[in-house]
Design an enzyme around this catalytic site. Sequence first.
Site, short mmCIF file in Angstrom:
data_model
loop_
_atom_site.label_atom_id
_atom_site.label_comp_id
_atom_site.label_asym_id
_atom_site.label_seq_id
_atom_site.Cartn_x
_atom_site.Cartn_y
_atom_site.Cartn_z
N ASP A 129 -11.27 50.32 35.77
CA ASP A 129 -11.56 51.30 34.65
C ASP A 129 -13.13 50.88 34.18
O ASP A 129 -13.79 50.19 34.83
CB ASP A 129 -10.56 51.16 33.47
CG ASP A 129 -10.36 49.73 33.09
OD1 ASP A 129 -11.16 48.93 33.09
OD2 ASP A 129 -8.91 49.66 33.14
N LYS A 186 -11.44 54.33 31.31
CA LYS A 186 -11.24 54.91 29.93
C LYS A 186 -12.46 54.69 29.09
O LYS A 186 -13.00 53.64 29.04
CB LYS A 186 -10.09 53.98 29.40
CG LYS A 186 -8.70 54.21 29.99
CD LYS A 186 -7.67 53.26 29.53
CE LYS A 186 -6.57 52.81 30.18
NZ LYS A 186 -5.87 51.62 29.69
N MET A 244 -13.05 45.83 20.35
CA MET A 244 -12.90 47.36 19.97
C MET A 244 -13.71 47.68 18.55
O MET A 244 -12.90 48.62 17.93
CB MET A 244 -11.74 47.93 20.25
CG MET A 244 -11.22 47.92 21.62
SD MET A 244 -9.54 48.32 22.05
CE MET A 244 -8.72 46.73 21.50
C1 LIG Z 1 -9.53 47.42 25.70
S1 LIG Z 1 -10.43 45.96 25.03
C2 LIG Z 1 -9.96 45.17 26.69
C3 LIG Z 1 -10.11 43.58 26.47
C4 LIG Z 1 -9.87 42.70 27.65
N1 LIG Z 1 -8.56 43.09 28.30
C5 LIG Z 1 -10.12 41.33 27.32
O1 LIG Z 1 -9.29 40.41 27.58
O2 LIG Z 1 -11.35 40.94 27.31
C6 LIG Z 1 -12.18 46.24 25.37
C7 LIG Z 1 -12.73 45.51 24.22
O3 LIG Z 1 -13.14 44.27 24.59
C8 LIG Z 1 -14.25 43.90 24.36
N2 LIG Z 1 -15.25 43.34 25.49
C9 LIG Z 1 -14.88 43.36 26.76
N3 LIG Z 1 -15.80 42.99 27.57
C10 LIG Z 1 -16.94 42.68 26.53
C11 LIG Z 1 -18.21 42.29 26.86
N4 LIG Z 1 -18.77 42.03 28.01
N5 LIG Z 1 -18.95 42.01 25.88
C12 LIG Z 1 -18.56 42.10 24.56
N6 LIG Z 1 -17.13 42.60 24.42
C13 LIG Z 1 -16.36 42.90 25.28
C14 LIG Z 1 -14.71 45.16 23.58
O4 LIG Z 1 -14.42 44.83 22.20
C15 LIG Z 1 -14.19 46.15 24.05
O5 LIG Z 1 -14.23 47.35 23.28
#
Ligand SMILES: C[S@@+](CC[C@H](N)C(=O)[O-])C[C@H]1O[C@@H](n2cnc3c(N)ncnc32)[C@H](O)[C@@H]1O
Length: 459
Positions: free
Chosen positions: A243, A265, A378
């Site tokens: 995704d 998504k 998020m």
């Molecule tokens: C649907 S969640 C998924 C989280 C993921 N499963 C994890 O463990 O990091 C998505 C959120 O993760 C955070 N996120 C993921 N990658 C990121 C990154 N490289 N830098 C900052 N925030 C990140 C953001 O808040 C984003 O909106």
Amino acid sequence: MNLKSRECVIVGGGQVALRKARLLASAHAKLVVIAPEICEELKNLEQVHAIYQREFRDDDIDNATLVVVTTNDTQLNRHVSKLAQQKNLPVNVVDNPALCSFITPSIVDRSPIVVAISSGGTAPVLARSLRARLESLVPPEYGQLAASMGKLRDQLKSKMPAEKDRRIFWEKIVNGPIAKKFLSGNSDNAIQQLQRAINSTEKSTNYTNHGSVALVGAGPGNPDLLTFRALRLMQSADIVLYDRLVSPEIVDLCRRDAERIYVGKQRNNHAVPQPKINQLLVELAQKGNAVVRLKGGDPFIFGRGGEEIEDLAEARISFEVVPGITAASGCSSYSGIPLTHRNYAQACVFVTGHLKGGTVNLNWQQLANANQTIVVYMGLEGLPIICRELINHGLESSTPAALIEQGTTPRQQVITSNLGNLSELVAERSVTAPTLMIIGGVVNLYEKLNWFSVTPNTD
Ligand SMILES: C[S@@+](CC[C@H](N)C(=O)[O-])C[C@H]1O[C@@H](n2cnc3c(N)ncnc32)[C@H](O)[C@@H]1O
């Protein structure tokens, strides 16, 4: 190039010619050396077929398959190169890429496995240094393992007609105890085991019905942060579903021939709705595929990974879950903001700041605790609400807070401020998702500990 018993002409007779002669000799070429002066070692090289101790003549390359030129005479070098190219013969003029139609790379020789490293003639020393590193990385036993696999290929083919079944079989061998035995030097025993594994493979074995799904955490974006297990599964997958949060550099590391399906998504906009993804995983595995479901960060942290494997469990499909570095860990490390610290925080909570019906539903009372770090996933859209509610429920407006944008990637940006001012600062900038918020005293450490990229403190 197959040079076995083919005539290779070396023009030149010094140490460089000797080196090239040894290389060609290892390919079992028929060597012809031409030069007015030829060093003794070259003359005595066993594989030299003919030596002409004189000036070069144009008809010297009439029967050649390949020509190597190693003289200091630039005019002669140019002449031989031109002549060879007119005859469509591959020619290499040492240290002069412009006159070459091919170049000889540095090689790591674990025949039949050969790794070639070339800098396209630009930086041979760098290529050689890389070669030295690979030499120490690839054990000598690789050659024997490859040779044994080669000998047994036809046997396996007659037992397992489907190419895909054979690939799965070899992958299990290469990643399993038999390969380990080879690499630890116990080759006799390993060969016996390999033979037994092939013998016990029934013609009728139908691996194709045994698909599987690996739910793989791809980490926060930087490919260096993948786990070995993730990479191994990505490189043996038939199909990869990924995704939006999985960076293109990571998708590129999947097996080249694997089918890639984007199920991306975006907030409130599911390219493929979640139930459809769950169903797709089941269907693809039931068709016998090794499916990798790549998810940003860790699959079990705000990743709906649990839902995806629930359907697999119900359909009795074999699955595994590979943890990934979650955004909180990645962003914390790469911004130099520890999540816990004896002086600032004895606890840490991860929450989702997702907006639902224009508001963020969280237990504010429980969160508004001065001795803990709050990590908000998020939370970009709901940021003003989150800051306001935390202040309303008792946190000081001076409580340090940071927003980390595209953490761990070369595009990482960090905005540090406090609960009172953060949303205003963020609104003034153009911020690119994904972003993560860290709230609490630990943010004070950013100024001292940030190591990854120098971003001015905007407090
Ligand atoms: C649907 S969640 C998924 C989280 C993921 N499963 C994890 O463990 O990091 C998505 C959120 O993760 C955070 N996120 C993921 N990658 C990121 C990154 N490289 N830098 C900052 N925030 C990140 C953001 O808040 C984003 O909106």
